[in-house]
Scaffold this motif. Structure first.
Motif, short mmCIF file in Angstrom:
data_model
loop_
_atom_site.label_atom_id
_atom_site.label_comp_id
_atom_site.label_asym_id
_atom_site.label_seq_id
_atom_site.Cartn_x
_atom_site.Cartn_y
_atom_site.Cartn_z
N PHE A 37 0.82 -1.21 0.00
CA PHE A 37 0.00 0.00 0.00
C PHE A 37 0.86 1.26 0.00
O PHE A 37 0.46 2.28 -0.57
CB PHE A 37 -0.93 -0.01 1.21
N THR A 41 0.72 4.13 -2.79
CA THR A 41 0.56 5.56 -2.46
C THR A 41 1.56 6.40 -3.24
O THR A 41 1.19 7.44 -3.83
CB THR A 41 0.78 5.77 -0.95
N PHE A 81 -5.01 4.33 -0.44
CA PHE A 81 -3.82 3.51 -0.23
C PHE A 81 -3.05 3.94 1.02
O PHE A 81 -2.49 3.10 1.73
CB PHE A 81 -2.91 3.56 -1.46
N ALA A 84 -4.91 2.51 3.90
CA ALA A 84 -4.67 1.06 3.97
C ALA A 84 -3.27 0.77 4.52
O ALA A 84 -3.08 -0.16 5.32
CB ALA A 84 -4.84 0.44 2.59
N PHE A 85 -2.28 1.57 4.09
CA PHE A 85 -0.93 1.42 4.62
C PHE A 85 -0.91 1.61 6.13
O PHE A 85 -0.33 0.81 6.88
CB PHE A 85 0.01 2.41 3.95
N LEU A 96 -9.01 -3.80 6.95
CA LEU A 96 -8.94 -3.80 5.49
C LEU A 96 -9.98 -4.72 4.87
O LEU A 96 -10.42 -4.49 3.73
CB LEU A 96 -7.54 -4.22 5.03
#
Length: 574
Positions: A37, A41, A81, A84-85, A96
């Protein structure tokens, strides 16, 4: 024509190229927690920067507006992203796969479709036109409400991700602090010009300088990666470990706040509370356990589970903040049902062995001896003698069991400084009867002193010396107690007990390293257990060595100075 150096476009393209280079370097880390992720990004930043830089050279209105599509794809999915990271990097990867995250992705897909189809409905922007600035194709358009909704979602995702990373900074101390702080702060630099552009503040037409600030953002990310081992020390491991430490403890754990509301518990505790974990959280402790006081001493409690009664020992410990203020309590419930049952069974068996069995066998031994004296048949006399000898062996085993009980009872006494020579000489006088061929030589210096429980130390040496005399097949059995050869560990005294007997049977020594017990020869095996348990309780070590010359047992026992200095510390095995 471009009248001057197109610094805006060049800077935007350079930012995109830097992003691609960093993305390429990070590619091998995509399998780490958060890695895929984070790479995505940086990829969205590259897409935004490169698309914007190229678009500044395009003066055809329709083609120029088409360039807004990749720009807004990059904008919309940077937030997805990055969030999510942050979730995976900080140990919240389960989110997630949740419906909430699915809704976030679906919303961003919808925003992208609105941008793609904007020429048809113009609900994102309207009045799209080119107004060249610095010789580049900068544009002006009216921001419609949907654009603000779209931007608000993007900003909110970045803010939530930064908050999760900042939480790591404050929660986990210095271990992950620097890299998490660097990544959490980095979105601020491109975020400010984006907000200014969104609010149409600045030059006319307003310039979106966000891509130009990406290199500063990337500088913080590179610092976290190269200087702080960003993907080597991942906060997710700490968060998962904290959760696993509670869930995998094997005991029920309940954490309450200062108002005795349950703020955390594991699944084992949920079974004890007789309520699902989600329902238990937020409820008051007395609703489920009215006989438990977090701030007081608690007796074991009994509960019925799966149709059977279970007994739990209750241990509480206060939770305090950095200033020492009490904020709650941790309560651990350890299932001691089997332990209680074993203690009861051992108590019953011990009473039977010490009283009933010993007394009855003493009677049997007496009658066997009487019968042996009155029988004239030699074969019968021999059989009666064997029976009497074996019966006496069982009685002796009972006495050994009594010694075990004494050793276990003495384990709880406070250790003191004990002079070895007087203790050993007293044991020797008790074991060697006057007129017998046995001999115990005490060659220990008069100033040799150890820190021990006197009763327990006496039991240890008594069993060692008795074993040495009993298993010596010669007419004149002997044992020697002396300082062991070689240097003992600092703060410990090494004493050797040596004999010239046939040696301790190998199977009786082997079982000391196992978890079970084997058949005992004349009770010697049980005596070795007493020695092993006793020395361990005295914070020492014991080593058995058997050779053709006999048996040598080396004890290392703490001296008073060492034991006092290391009180409360566990000594590693020697």
């Amino acid at each position: 024509m471009v009248s001057s150096v197109p610094w805006l476009a060049v800077a935007s393209l350079a930012s995109g190229i830097i992003s691609l280079g960093f993305m390429r370097y990070l590619w091998s880390y995509r399998g780490r927690l958060g890695g895929r992720f984070f790479v995505a990004t940086i990829g969205c930043e590259a897409l935004w920067s490169l698309s914007y830089g190229l678009a500044l050279f395009v003066f055809d209105p329709a083609l120029r507006e088409a360039f807004e599509i990749p720009i807004w794809i990059g904008i919309n999915f940077i937030g997805v992203f990055f969030l999510a990271f942050a979730l995976e990097y900080t140990g919240r990867g389960n989110v997630l796969r949740s419906k909430v995250m699915g809704g976030v992705v679906s919303l961003q897909v919808l925003h992208t479709l609105v941008v793609v189809t904007n020429p048809l409905h113009q609900i994102a922007w309207s009045g799209y036109r080119i107004e060249p600035t610095y010789g580049l194709a900068t544009v002006v358009y009216a921001h419609q409400p949907w654009l603000f909704v779209n931007a608000a979602g993007f900003i909110l995702m970045i803010a939530v991700a930064s908050f999760l990373l900042a939480d790591t900074v404050f929660s986990y101390g210095p271990l992950y602090r620097t890299q998490a702080a660097a990544i959490a702060v980095s979105p601020i630099f491109p975020g400010l010009p984006f907000l200014l552009w969104l609010a149409e503040v600045g030059a006319t037409p307003p310039l979106n300088l966000t891509p130009l600030l990406f290199p500063i953002h990337l500088a913080f990310d590179m610092y976290a990666f190269f200087s702080r081992d960003m993907f080597e020390m991942v906060p997710a491991a700490r968060r998962i470990a904290d959760r696993a430490a509670i869930d995998n403890l094997g005991s029920a754990v309940v954490i309450v706040d200062s108002g005795r509301r349950i703020i955390e518990c594991n699944e084992e505790a949920a079974l004890l509370l007789d309520a699902p974990r989600d329902e238990a959280l937020g409820s008051r402790l007395e609703t489920h356990l009215d006989d438990v006081d977090p701030g007081g001493d608690n007796a074991p409690i009994t509960r019925r589970r799966d149709g059977r009664k279970r007994t739990y020992a209750v241990t509480t410990s206060p939770l305090t903040d950095a200033s020492g203020t009490a904020v709650g309590d941790t309560i651990v419930f350890q299932d001691i049902t089997e332990q209680r049952r074993r203690e009861q069974r051992l108590a019953v068996l011990n009473r039977v062995l010490r009283h009933n069995l010993r007394n009855d066998l003493n009677v049997v031994t007496g009658y066997l001896e009487m019968a042996r004296e009155r029988v004239e048949d030699e074969e019968v006399r021999r059989m009666l003698g064997t029976a009497a000898e074996n019966t006496a062996g069982v009685v002796e085993l009972g006495e050994k069991a009594r010694h075990v009980e004494r050793a276990l009872d003495a384990d709880g006494e406070e250790p003191t400084a004990v002079a070895l020579r007087p203790l050993l000489e007293g044991i020797a006088d008790d074991l060697v009867e006057p007129g017998s061929n046995g001999e115990i030589r005490v060659d220990v210096p008069g100033d040799a002193t150890v820190r021990a429980t006197p009763a327990l130390l006496e039991i240890v040496f008594e069993n060692l010396l008795e074993n040495a005399l009993v298993h010596d097949p010669s007419d004149s059995s002997s044992a020697t107690v002396r300082p062991a050869e070689g240097d003992a560990d600092e703060g410990f005294l090494a004493i050797e007990v040596a004999d010239e007997g046939s040696g301790i049977p190998e199977h009786e020594l082997a079982v000391l390293d196992e978890t079970g017990e084997t058949a005992l020869e004349h009770g010697s095996g049980l005596g070795l257990w007493i020695v092993t348990w006793g020395v361990d309780s005295l914070a020492g070590t014991v080593d058995f060595a058997v050779s053709e010359r006999g048996t040598s047992v080396t004890l290392e026992l703490p001296t008073p100075d060492e034991a006092a200095a290391s009180e409360g510390q566990e000594r590693p095995d020697a």
